[in-house]
Scaffold this motif. Structure first.
Motif, PDB file in Angstrom:
ATOM      1  N   GLY A  84      56.422  57.416   5.157  1.00  0.00           N
ATOM      2  CA  GLY A  84      55.889  58.719   4.760  1.00  0.00           C
ATOM      3  C   GLY A  84      55.687  59.646   5.942  1.00  0.00           C
ATOM      4  O   GLY A  84      56.018  60.830   5.894  1.00  0.00           O
ATOM      5  N   GLY A  85      55.139  59.107   7.031  1.00  0.00           N
ATOM      6  CA  GLY A  85      54.933  59.912   8.234  1.00  0.00           C
ATOM      7  C   GLY A  85      56.238  60.336   8.881  1.00  0.00           C
ATOM      8  O   GLY A  85      56.402  61.489   9.293  1.00  0.00           O
ATOM      9  N   ALA A  86      57.176  59.408   8.968  1.00  0.00           N
ATOM     10  CA  ALA A  86      58.468  59.723   9.583  1.00  0.00           C
ATOM     11  C   ALA A  86      59.212  60.793   8.788  1.00  0.00           C
ATOM     12  O   ALA A  86      59.787  61.730   9.369  1.00  0.00           O
ATOM     13  N   ILE A  87      59.177  60.699   7.474  1.00  0.00           N
ATOM     14  CA  ILE A  87      59.863  61.687   6.636  1.00  0.00           C
ATOM     15  C   ILE A  87      59.133  63.030   6.695  1.00  0.00           C
ATOM     16  O   ILE A  87      59.764  64.089   6.679  1.00  0.00           O
ATOM     17  N   GLY A  88      57.802  63.012   6.806  1.00  0.00           N
ATOM     18  CA  GLY A  88      57.044  64.259   6.953  1.00  0.00           C
ATOM     19  C   GLY A  88      57.439  65.010   8.220  1.00  0.00           C
ATOM     20  O   GLY A  88      57.695  66.226   8.191  1.00  0.00           O
ATOM     21  N   ASN A  89      57.514  64.296   9.345  1.00  0.00           N
ATOM     22  CA  ASN A  89      57.926  64.947  10.587  1.00  0.00           C
ATOM     23  C   ASN A  89      59.407  65.299  10.573  1.00  0.00           C
ATOM     24  O   ASN A  89      59.803  66.326  11.138  1.00  0.00           O
ATOM     25  N   LEU A  90      60.223  64.485   9.904  1.00  0.00           N
ATOM     26  CA  LEU A  90      61.645  64.812   9.760  1.00  0.00           C
ATOM     27  C   LEU A  90      61.815  66.121   9.005  1.00  0.00           C
ATOM     28  O   LEU A  90      62.621  66.978   9.396  1.00  0.00           O
ATOM     29  N   PHE A  91      61.065  66.300   7.941  1.00  0.00           N
ATOM     30  CA  PHE A  91      61.111  67.540   7.164  1.00  0.00           C
ATOM     31  C   PHE A  91      60.856  68.739   8.079  1.00  0.00           C
ATOM     32  O   PHE A  91      61.588  69.730   8.053  1.00  0.00           O
ATOM     33  N   ASP A  92      59.808  68.641   8.893  1.00  0.00           N
ATOM     34  CA  ASP A  92      59.492  69.729   9.828  1.00  0.00           C
ATOM     35  C   ASP A  92      60.661  70.011  10.767  1.00  0.00           C
ATOM     36  O   ASP A  92      61.038  71.163  10.986  1.00  0.00           O
ATOM     37  N   ARG A  93      61.213  68.957  11.355  1.00  0.00           N
ATOM     38  CA  ARG A  93      62.319  69.138  12.313  1.00  0.00           C
ATOM     39  C   ARG A  93      63.514  69.827  11.656  1.00  0.00           C
ATOM     40  O   ARG A  93      64.129  70.708  12.263  1.00  0.00           O
ATOM     41  N   LEU A  94      63.840  69.406  10.441  1.00  0.00           N
ATOM     42  CA  LEU A  94      65.023  69.976   9.778  1.00  0.00           C
ATOM     43  C   LEU A  94      64.773  71.382   9.256  1.00  0.00           C
ATOM     44  O   LEU A  94      65.661  72.231   9.315  1.00  0.00           O
ATOM     45  N   VAL A  95      63.580  71.661   8.745  1.00  0.00           N
ATOM     46  CA  VAL A  95      63.282  72.960   8.147  1.00  0.00           C
ATOM     47  C   VAL A  95      62.863  73.992   9.199  1.00  0.00           C
ATOM     48  O   VAL A  95      63.315  75.133   9.168  1.00  0.00           O
TER      49      VAL A  95
END
Length: 170
Positions: free
Chosen positions: A109-120
């Protein structure tokens, strides 16, 4: 590793990863929409804690934050790879192993949350600022907190698992 059915496996715990992701993204959007950027706009909450809206272009402790942009894709690939590996491990772990499945879900959940930020956004939104006197811990977010707690639980589980055979032998 033995593949289990989705009902028997730790994949049943993926709801926790989704909850972490939603809470993380929700708090980051709240910060972005209600706070001014930077130190001068910090909100003092306690004598050791501020809310502080900052961008992190790197990883933990702003590692590689000034690397020129390639790190965005590097960290995105790591997040996807680790999340995929942990999801596979969840599939091979019985759902009854709560500590390990909760740990994997928190990290995912944390990794995907930060991934979302990086991509968006091209950066990760950080806003939790703890300090003692003038010494500040690097700002972080809920995703970072979930990843650290999940990693700690994985370590705890490894200690508990290593003691299990000794207890059963007695």
């Amino acid at each position: 590793m033995k593949d289990l059915t989705a009902k028997q496996s730790g994949l049943r715990w993926l709801w926790l990863a989704l909850l972490v992701f939603l809470l993380d993204i929700g708090t980051k959007l709240l910060v972005m929409n209600t706070m001014g950027y930077g130190w001068s706009n910090r909100i003092e909450i306690l004598p050791f804690f501020n809310l502080l809206y900052v961008h992190n272009y790197g990883a933990a402790f702003s590692f590689l934050s000034d690397a020129g942009g390639w790190q965005r894709w590097f960290f995105a690939a790591i997040a996807l790879g680790v999340s995929g590996m942990l999801a596979y491990w969840m599939r091979c772990t019985p759902s009854s192993n709560k500590i390990l499945n909760i740990a994997y879900a928190l990290v995912i959940g944390g990794a995907i949350g930060n991934l979302f930020d990086r991509l968006v956004h091209g950066f990760v939104v950080d806003f939790l600022d703890f300090y003692v006197g003038n010494n500040h811990w690097p700002a972080f977010n809920l995703a970072d907190t979930a990843i650290c707690i999940g990693a700690g639980l994985i370590i705890l589980d490894s200690f508990l698992a290593s003691k299990k055979p000794q207890a059963e032998a007695k």
